[in-house]
Design a protein around this motif. Structure first.
Motif, mmCIF file in Angstrom:
data_model
loop_
_atom_site.group_PDB
_atom_site.id
_atom_site.type_symbol
_atom_site.label_atom_id
_atom_site.label_comp_id
_atom_site.label_asym_id
_atom_site.label_seq_id
_atom_site.Cartn_x
_atom_site.Cartn_y
_atom_site.Cartn_z
ATOM 1 N N GLY A 442 0.819 -1.215 0.000
ATOM 2 C CA GLY A 442 0.000 0.000 0.000
ATOM 3 C C GLY A 442 0.845 1.253 0.000
ATOM 4 O O GLY A 442 0.547 2.224 -0.711
ATOM 5 N N PHE A 443 1.916 1.228 0.781
ATOM 6 C CA PHE A 443 2.813 2.376 0.835
ATOM 7 C C PHE A 443 3.478 2.599 -0.523
ATOM 8 O O PHE A 443 3.592 3.734 -0.997
ATOM 9 N N ALA A 444 3.867 1.501 -1.171
ATOM 10 C CA ALA A 444 4.498 1.608 -2.493
ATOM 11 C C ALA A 444 3.516 2.156 -3.525
ATOM 12 O O ALA A 444 3.885 2.979 -4.374
ATOM 13 N N ILE A 445 2.254 1.714 -3.453
ATOM 14 C CA ILE A 445 1.238 2.218 -4.380
ATOM 15 C C ILE A 445 1.071 3.721 -4.213
ATOM 16 O O ILE A 445 0.985 4.471 -5.184
ATOM 17 N N SER A 446 1.044 4.176 -2.951
ATOM 18 C CA SER A 446 0.865 5.612 -2.717
ATOM 19 C C SER A 446 2.056 6.414 -3.229
ATOM 20 O O SER A 446 1.899 7.542 -3.699
ATOM 21 N N LEU A 447 3.258 5.832 -3.150
ATOM 22 C CA LEU A 447 4.454 6.544 -3.606
ATOM 23 C C LEU A 447 4.471 6.756 -5.115
ATOM 24 O O LEU A 447 5.203 7.618 -5.614
ATOM 25 N N THR A 448 3.664 5.981 -5.846
ATOM 26 C CA THR A 448 3.574 6.235 -7.289
ATOM 27 C C THR A 448 2.966 7.610 -7.563
ATOM 28 O O THR A 448 3.045 8.108 -8.692
ATOM 29 N N GLY A 449 2.370 8.219 -6.544
ATOM 30 C CA GLY A 449 1.851 9.576 -6.689
ATOM 31 C C GLY A 449 2.944 10.602 -6.918
ATOM 32 O O GLY A 449 2.677 11.682 -7.482
ATOM 33 N N ILE A 450 4.184 10.305 -6.495
ATOM 34 C CA ILE A 450 5.276 11.274 -6.665
ATOM 35 C C ILE A 450 5.637 11.430 -8.144
ATOM 36 O O ILE A 450 5.634 12.560 -8.660
ATOM 37 N N PRO A 451 5.945 10.339 -8.874
ATOM 38 C CA PRO A 451 6.181 10.541 -10.316
ATOM 39 C C PRO A 451 4.945 11.042 -11.050
ATOM 40 O O PRO A 451 5.065 11.829 -12.005
ATOM 41 N N ALA A 452 3.757 10.615 -10.601
ATOM 42 C CA ALA A 452 2.519 11.097 -11.240
ATOM 43 C C ALA A 452 2.395 12.612 -11.092
ATOM 44 O O ALA A 452 1.939 13.302 -12.024
ATOM 45 N N TYR A 453 2.824 13.154 -9.956
ATOM 46 C CA TYR A 453 2.760 14.598 -9.728
ATOM 47 C C TYR A 453 3.627 15.331 -10.748
ATOM 48 O O TYR A 453 3.213 16.348 -11.314
ATOM 49 N N TYR A 454 4.828 14.812 -10.987
ATOM 50 C CA TYR A 454 5.730 15.483 -11.936
ATOM 51 C C TYR A 454 5.258 15.307 -13.378
ATOM 52 O O TYR A 454 5.396 16.216 -14.195
ATOM 53 N N ILE A 455 4.672 14.149 -13.682
ATOM 54 C CA ILE A 455 4.209 13.905 -15.052
ATOM 55 C C ILE A 455 2.989 14.767 -15.382
ATOM 56 O O ILE A 455 2.926 15.411 -16.434
ATOM 57 N N PHE A 456 2.007 14.793 -14.471
ATOM 58 C CA PHE A 456 0.730 15.445 -14.778
ATOM 59 C C PHE A 456 0.655 16.906 -14.347
ATOM 60 O O PHE A 456 -0.122 17.680 -14.907
ATOM 61 N N ILE A 457 1.434 17.295 -13.346
ATOM 62 C CA ILE A 457 1.300 18.649 -12.789
ATOM 63 C C ILE A 457 2.500 19.524 -13.145
ATOM 64 O O ILE A 457 2.344 20.631 -13.671
#
Length: 488
Positions: A442-457
């Motif tokens: 679960g922690f690893a899944i949430s950490l995918t939000g970090i690259p997603a932030y740079y890609i999308f935002i």
């Protein structure tokens, strides 16, 4: 999409759609959440199936009947501490969005996006699907008795239930709020049907199960944290009013009042319901039961026990309704902040509901319902909810020092958020200790939000063809859904 693009007003397409279908009057989310509706949102989302089905997790880990009752009261008090902390946050930061908004204000957009990412990809759709499955199971149980309910029937009924809740929330805030009040009274009636006969038995002298209630040799201190963990989950839901702060009438008064009244009612109700159970059911019988309220009703009320699954189903439906009403406002606010597509922050021109933000969870929830390993996903992600709640309340303490000038119409003593923050992070640590594999995933899944932030935002420069395609999709959705940007 950047925050600037989100806030800079309406494009020509936006204005064209608005001119075509906007009636006179301001297009916005209106303040329709009164004190009573606020109380119904909190109580209606806290009281789900748990108190009716199986409070045995607390008894099993606390070791005795007396200690289990102490845990119920203590968890209610700790939840009140969290709710009071959120009352200060909600009256200081008058924006909807709950955890997301408070993390954004305290720690910035990157941390807030990671929380939002975890919400979207797993926590919220899985949570809605699980409570909806409980609704379907118990609404069908009287029909199929004494046989078991087929799994496909449960899933189809779950899909119908989710669709109904999505439709109601899309059509009218008033419908949603009135339905929530009715379902909350239904839940309180169901708990009263347990409490009143149970206390009557107690006054008649049925106290044999309370003898040696605090027997010390049965209490294992190492298991007590697990009992508190179960108890805090039973009280989860006190934060949902903060998700809709912008729609609350007179929030400085109504938010703290709704929170205090709701938490007192739920804590007293939970504790008395457990006392009532123990007047009829022994500790051994409770631990063996899969549905405590049904066992209680069969012993005390005979044929009336057939009605208990209906009450449980209504309770679950109320939780579904309240959760979806609140959750949609996270996506609405995140879109307004530029972290989700702009269409999600648009309002229906006549119904004044954020219809796009309401239905965004629908396809993901249905996919998880029919294809996903639902309970494994919940195990992966459930600890993250307490982690992010702890981060949000830590933000309260942090902003006391970094933003002392912030108006605080309702201010709690600092020890209240401090105790609650410690409790939240302790539960996260307990998850890591007791189930390191699932928690780690679960922690690893949430950490995918970090690259997603740079890609999308952050890296948001898109090709012109993609921007034109995106604008045409947005315009088409505006026309289909009849939504326009909210008036500021």
């Amino acid at each position: 999409m950047t925050r600037k693009a989100s806030q800079n007003g309406q494009t020509k397409a936006d204005r064209g759609v608005k001119a075509a279908c906007d009636p006179p009057g301001k297009v916005e989310l209106r303040k329709k959440v009164t004190l009573l509706r606020g109380i119904s949102i909190i109580i209606g989302t806290i009281i789900g199936a748990g108190i009716f089905i199986s409070p045995k997790g607390i008894l099993q880990n606390s070791g005795s009947i007396g200690m289990s009752l102490v845990v119920w009261v203590a968890c209610g008090l700790l939840s009140l501490f969290g709710a009071l902390s959120y009352a200060e946050l909600g009256t200081s930061i008058k924006k909807s969005g709950g955890h997301y908004t408070y993390i954004l204000e305290a720690f910035g957009p990157q941390v807030a996006f990671v929380q939002l990412w975890a919400d979207i990809i797993a926590i919220r759709p899985a949570g809605v699907a699980v409570i909806s499955l409980a609704f379907a199971r118990y609404i069908l149980e009287p029909i199929f008795m004494p046989c078991g309910v087929p799994q496909m029937a449960i899933k189809l009924t779950t899909a119908i239930g989710i669709t109904m809740v999505m439709y109601i929330n899309s059509m009218s805030v008033s419908w949603t709020a009135r339905l929530q009040i009715f379902l909350t009274f239904s839940k309180l009636l169901a708990i009263s049907i347990i409490i009143i006969p149970g206390l009557y038995q107690l006054f008649k002298g049925e106290t044999k199960n309370f003898q040696n209630a605090f027997q010390v040799d049965t209490v294992q201190l190492t298991n007590l944290p697990l009992a508190f963990y179960s108890g805090m989950y039973a009280y989860a839901g006190w934060f949902y009013l903060n998700f809709v702060i912008e729609e609350v009438e007179n929030p400085e008064r109504n938010v703290p009042l709704a929170i205090c009244i709701s938490m007192v009612i739920v804590t007293v109700g939970y504790t008395l319901a457990n006392v009532a159970y123990y007047t009829v059911i022994s500790a051994a019988e409770l631990l063996a039961s899969h549905a405590v309220a049904v066992t209680f009703a069969e012993k005390l009320m005979g044929n009336f026990s057939m009605a208990v699954p209906i009450f449980v189903a209504l309770s679950c439906f109320g939780s579904m309704n309240g959760c979806l009403f609140a959750i949609s406002r996270i996506f609405y606010v995140a879109s307004r902040e530029g972290q989700l597509p702009q269409i999600l922050s648009m309002i229906h021109v006549r119904r004044h509901t954020p219809i796009a933000a309401v239905i965004i969870l629908y396809p993901v929830t249905m996919l998880i319902l029919f294809l996903g390993d639902l309970y494994s996903l919940l195990n992966f992600m459930s600890f993250l909810r307490w982690f992010f709640i702890g981060v949000a309340v830590t933000g309260l303490i942090y902003m006391r020092y970094t933003r002392p000038e912030m108006p605080r119409p309702f201010k709690v003593p600092i020890f209240i958020p401090a105790v609650f923050t410690f409790t939240s992070f302790f539960m996260v640590f307990l998850s890591l200790y007791s189930d390191p594999v699932n928690t780690g995933i679960g922690f690893a899944i949430s950490l995918t939000g970090i690259p997603a932030y740079y890609i999308f935002i952050v890296f948001n420069k898109k090709p012109k063809w993609f921007q034109r395609f995106s604008d045409s999709v947005k315009t088409s959705l505006q026309i289909i859904l009849e939504v326009v940007p909210a008036d500021n």
